[in-house]
Design an enzyme around this catalytic site. Structure first.
Site, short mmCIF file in Angstrom:
data_model
loop_
_atom_site.label_atom_id
_atom_site.label_comp_id
_atom_site.label_asym_id
_atom_site.label_seq_id
_atom_site.Cartn_x
_atom_site.Cartn_y
_atom_site.Cartn_z
N ASP A 49 0.84 -1.20 0.00
CA ASP A 49 0.00 0.00 0.00
C ASP A 49 0.88 1.26 0.00
OD1 ASP A 49 0.87 -0.19 2.61
OD2 ASP A 49 -1.09 0.14 3.52
N GLU A 120 -1.60 -5.45 8.67
CA GLU A 120 -0.82 -4.87 9.76
C GLU A 120 -1.47 -5.15 11.11
OE1 GLU A 120 -0.02 -0.71 9.01
OE2 GLU A 120 0.79 -1.13 7.01
N GLU A 186 9.05 -4.19 10.88
CA GLU A 186 9.46 -2.88 10.37
C GLU A 186 9.95 -1.97 11.48
OE1 GLU A 186 6.86 -1.00 7.52
OE2 GLU A 186 7.96 0.91 7.64
#
Ligand code: KIV
Length: 280
Positions: A49, A120, A186
């Site tokens: 995205d 996520e 991340e």
């Protein structure tokens, strides 16, 4: 072999089985030519995205829609013949309920032929991940800095420092237990990434994490130097295509203004050329 349009692509189980082996290679892609460029080098390609920021000029990933993901997913699928395709679930398409997540994940997979979705969230998304996996949707999880939550995380900060490390570790364990086949880590400290990699059963894919992860991913426009609005510390630019492109466009503009382009080799005469021997 894959059940998706891309018959040679690894399956999520193949990615899972790569845990602890040669690091998995991955990049994002949003278009057919980019997908073709990386197909032979990558184990999986993510239709991220991040497309909203790097191709559409959005300030964050929050404005990315299902329609954008499907359009770019279809384009990427046309460029892949050996890498597996994973597609991001956009903000607002899965958080409300497991049923909403299933409906949108199924649509993404059916319309783009992706082999898996990525979403996520850790502990709070574990039930949804289990729900999807039980219904035939392979899920890659994404924890640590989750850009869709930028407004509640207080910016794009390093996650899991000091006392916050336990929460990220719990997220990793929760998504692994829920059945995710891999997890993106991340922007977390190296030591925490190494601890998660040695603790959880599924491959960890690092972006701003550690070279000790089971694989790495970067946004392709970042590593090619095409996205220059800002550069995160974890990005290494392997090329400077943005600068090269600006220089090429400046050279073109100069030649057009000087009537140096088009040159004789770019224009057509008013006589039909005699066909060359050999029929061309
Ligand atoms: O959207 C994205 O690009 C991502 C990263 C992990 C590369 O989610």
């Amino acid at each position: 072999m894959s059940a998706t349009a891309n018959k040679k692509a690894p399956l999520p189980d193949d990615i899972r089985a790569a845990k602890g082996g040669i690091p998995l290679v991955s990049l994002t892609a949003y278009t057919t030519p980019m997908a073709q460029m990386m197909d032979a080098q990558c184990d999986f390609v993510l239709v991220g995205d991040s497309v909203g920021m790097v191709l559409h000029g959005l300030p964050s990933t929050l404005g990315v829609t299902m329609e954008m993901m499907i359009l770019h997913g279809k384009a990427v699928a046309r460029g892949l013949s050996s890498a597996m395709m994973v597609i991001d679930m956009p903000f607002g398409s899965y958080e409300e309920s497991s049923q909403q997540a299933f409906r949108n994940a199924a649509r993404l997979m059916a319309e783009t032929s992706a082999g898996a979705v990525k979403l996520e969230g850790g502990v709070h998304m574990a039930d949804t991940i289990a729900f999807l996996v039980a219904r035939g949707i392979p899920v890659m999880a994404h924890i640590g800095l989750t850009p869709q939550s930028v407004n509640t995380l207080g910016g794009y900060k390093v996650q899991g420092r000091d006392a916050a490390a336990n929460a990220v570790l719990a997220d990793a364990q929760a998504v692994s237990d829920a059945g995710a086949f891999a997890v993106v880590l991340e922007k977390i400290p190296q030591a925490l990434a190494d601890q998660i990699t040695s603790t959880v059963a599924i491959p960890t894919i690092g972006i701003g994490a550690s070279a000790g992860c089971d694989g790495q991913i970067l946004v392709v426009d970042d590593m090619l130097g095409l996205f220059t609005a800002f550069k995160a510390k974890f990005v290494k630019r392997y090329a400077h295509l943005g600068d090269d492109g600006s220089a090429a466009i400046a050279a073109y503009a100069k030649e057009v203004r000087a009537r140096a382009f088009p040159a004789p080799e770019h224009i057509f005469s008013d006589q039909t050329p005699t066909p060359a021997k050999g029929g061309k």
